[in-house]
Scaffold this motif. Sequence first.
Motif, PDB file in Angstrom:
ATOM      1  N   LEU A 176       0.939  -1.263   0.008  1.00 40.52           N
ATOM      2  CA  LEU A 176      -0.173   0.423   0.286  1.00 40.52           C
ATOM      3  C   LEU A 176       1.266   1.137  -0.384  1.00 40.52           C
ATOM      4  N   THR A 177       1.684   1.227   0.455  1.00 50.77           N
ATOM      5  CA  THR A 177       3.023   2.424   1.241  1.00 50.77           C
ATOM      6  C   THR A 177       2.925   2.572  -0.079  1.00 50.77           C
ATOM      7  N   LEU A 179       2.594   1.878  -3.536  1.00 46.80           N
ATOM      8  CA  LEU A 179       1.819   2.202  -4.577  1.00 46.80           C
ATOM      9  C   LEU A 179       0.885   3.592  -4.120  1.00 46.80           C
ATOM     10  N   VAL A 180       0.935   4.771  -2.925  1.00 43.13           N
ATOM     11  CA  VAL A 180       0.348   5.744  -2.460  1.00 43.13           C
ATOM     12  C   VAL A 180       1.434   6.390  -3.214  1.00 43.13           C
ATOM     13  N   LYS A 182       3.315   5.702  -5.433  1.00 40.97           N
ATOM     14  CA  LYS A 182       4.065   6.036  -7.089  1.00 40.97           C
ATOM     15  C   LYS A 182       2.264   6.710  -7.721  1.00 40.97           C
ATOM     16  N   VAL A 183       1.588   6.192  -6.897  1.00 40.14           N
ATOM     17  CA  VAL A 183       0.590   7.237  -7.461  1.00 40.14           C
ATOM     18  C   VAL A 183       0.459   8.707  -6.680  1.00 40.14           C
ATOM     19  N   LEU A 184       0.983   9.327  -5.982  1.00 36.45           N
ATOM     20  CA  LEU A 184       1.303  10.266  -5.798  1.00 36.45           C
ATOM     21  C   LEU A 184       2.171  11.300  -6.519  1.00 36.45           C
ATOM     22  N   LEU A 202       1.026  12.610   5.040  1.00 34.02           N
ATOM     23  CA  LEU A 202       0.636  11.322   3.824  1.00 34.02           C
ATOM     24  C   LEU A 202       2.311  11.432   3.127  1.00 34.02           C
TER      25      LEU A 202
ATOM     26  N   LEU B 176      -6.734  14.499  -1.840  1.00 35.12           N
ATOM     27  CA  LEU B 176      -6.325  13.534  -1.574  1.00 35.12           C
ATOM     28  C   LEU B 176      -6.288  12.411  -0.200  1.00 35.12           C
ATOM     29  N   SER B 198       6.656   4.279   7.015  1.00 40.37           N
ATOM     30  CA  SER B 198       6.054   4.865   6.954  1.00 40.37           C
ATOM     31  C   SER B 198       4.378   4.103   6.920  1.00 40.37           C
ATOM     32  N   PHE B 199       4.411   2.899   6.880  1.00 38.58           N
ATOM     33  CA  PHE B 199       2.812   2.741   6.803  1.00 38.58           C
ATOM     34  C   PHE B 199       2.689   3.762   8.232  1.00 38.58           C
ATOM     35  N   LEU B 201       3.430   5.955   9.718  1.00 35.65           N
ATOM     36  CA  LEU B 201       3.048   7.261   9.151  1.00 35.65           C
ATOM     37  C   LEU B 201       1.501   7.266   8.277  1.00 35.65           C
ATOM     38  N   LEU B 202       1.328   6.639   8.092  1.00 34.50           N
ATOM     39  CA  LEU B 202       0.313   7.022   6.134  1.00 34.50           C
ATOM     40  C   LEU B 202      -1.198   6.788   7.132  1.00 34.50           C
ATOM     41  N   ALA B 205      -1.814   9.676   8.939  1.00 40.38           N
ATOM     42  CA  ALA B 205      -2.391  10.134   8.306  1.00 40.38           C
ATOM     43  C   ALA B 205      -3.877  10.151   8.473  1.00 40.38           C
ATOM     44  N   LEU B 237      -4.494   6.450 -12.743  1.00 41.38           N
ATOM     45  CA  LEU B 237      -2.561   6.325 -11.857  1.00 41.38           C
ATOM     46  C   LEU B 237      -2.379   5.423 -11.244  1.00 41.38           C
ATOM     47  N   ALA B 238      -3.883   4.523 -10.557  1.00 39.89           N
ATOM     48  CA  ALA B 238      -3.846   3.741  -9.831  1.00 39.89           C
ATOM     49  C   ALA B 238      -4.073   2.478 -10.478  1.00 39.89           C
ATOM     50  N   LEU B 241      -0.413   1.767 -12.889  1.00 37.26           N
ATOM     51  CA  LEU B 241       0.615   0.884 -12.423  1.00 37.26           C
ATOM     52  C   LEU B 241       0.100  -0.440 -12.065  1.00 37.26           C
TER      53      LEU B 241
END
Lengths: 253, 253
Positions: A176-177, A179-180, A182-184, A202, B176, B198-199, B201-202, B205, B237-238, B241
């Motif tokens: 998920l991290t 993927l998000v 890359k999208v961002l 984020l 977003l 990082s996850f 933090l996600l 967020a 974008l998602a 990918l």
Amino acid sequence: MRSHRTVSRLGIVGFGAFGRLIAEHLGGRFDILAFDRAGPPSAAPAGARFAGLAEVATCPIVILAVPVDAIAEACRAVAPHLQPGALVLDVGSVKLGPARAMLAHLPDAVEILATHPLFGPQSARDGLAGLKIALCPLRGTRAPRVAAFLRRALGLDVIVTTPEAHDREAALSQGLTHLVAKVLAGMEPLPNRVTTRSFDLLREAVGMVRHDPPEIFEAVTRGNPFAGDMRRLFVELAQGLDRELGPESVAAR
Amino acid sequence: MRSHRTVSRLGIVGFGAFGRLIAEHLGGRFDILAFDRAGPPSAAPAGARFAGLAEVATCPIVILAVPVDAIAEACRAVAPHLQPGALVLDVGSVKLGPARAMLAHLPDAVEILATHPLFGPQSARDGLAGLKIALCPLRGTRAPRVAAFLRRALGLDVIVTTPEAHDREAALSQGLTHLVAKVLAGMEPLPNRVTTRSFDLLREAVGMVRHDPPEIFEAVTRGNPFAGDMRRLFVELAQGLDRELGPESVAAR
């Protein structure tokens, strides 16, 4: 002068960013021998001595610090040189594939412990204490001793799990991290004035992984058998929300 | 006993979570009168006195702390009671719609300042210092004085912008964050063992916005004319990918 206590030799196969990180943190506790097929780095590695693959593979502990898709090949390369009773570990970001490769290609006489340090050079900048590492004991009896060492000597938070349970969780957390992220990255330039604390977090979250080497992205996406289902669900949920919210904005009346 | 210094009266129309937050922080500096069409709350509000809409609307400063889609209605309701030279502000999460509504429905003799405090009761728990507020001056000359007050008295980071520039940025930042929060909520249960920094933090967020009232989600999605394009780009974008990564996982060989 070398201490009178016996210092175990520890071999690192693959001296990329993570191999170097291992050498930095274990250099004071082990006599570290390193091998990289690209040859020794131009700058002398901290806390490690470069050697040939055969010599590195004779260490009582051998860490395969190569990308996930190079683990099988590394196993075949070290196999003829491993000593009976040696402990072999990997540090790949997924565990089912590397576990299968190590069980298939390493000799029966070695112990095998698959690991996933849930951090990299960036998150380890301020030290290892409190960071997580997942351990999947595959063969042998030394996993509890390794876990105790990682907890007591390095302050790591050790999670003992299985390759499948690991990959199911990692598909969501790491997958998920990334993927998000890359999208961002595809939506840049992102705002930096009109931002909330949650958006700043984020960006911080995705900023931690967006400069990861492509091998990591490969591993957490293509290398994880559960990542595809996660991505499909992610896309479906986003599409569903978009449909539900509709194309038109409803401005204040 | 009331101080001998003249204390300005400040009217708050709409006494939800944000109206209360205003009263808490400005109660010591203004004589606050509050109105909510649901009537006074059962507990006495901190730093505010409840009054009828007509009396609240006669204050020299009137803050419309109602949801974005109720701003036009609030403007029409206060309009007959506003004093010439009064300053009217909103606190909506988008700015084009509320700006249009205030310019259309408020009398010419009042000054208008559209604002978006980029925080809520949760992010303001530890105080306001360093938090952001966007100001869009629409009519009158008092915006610089308000900006100076917000900076000096409350320690806020003041961003002066236009409704359109605000909404373009907010579509990405707030839009977003809320979109990712909704998607992640649909993927629960999320892992809590095999997680990276990082996850974590996600999750932190999205955790900050996932309990926001539905009016906020409405405002930052349907109420923002640029949010739809942002969502479409996000979904594209998602999907791109996902297509690129393919349905099959490539496990370690």
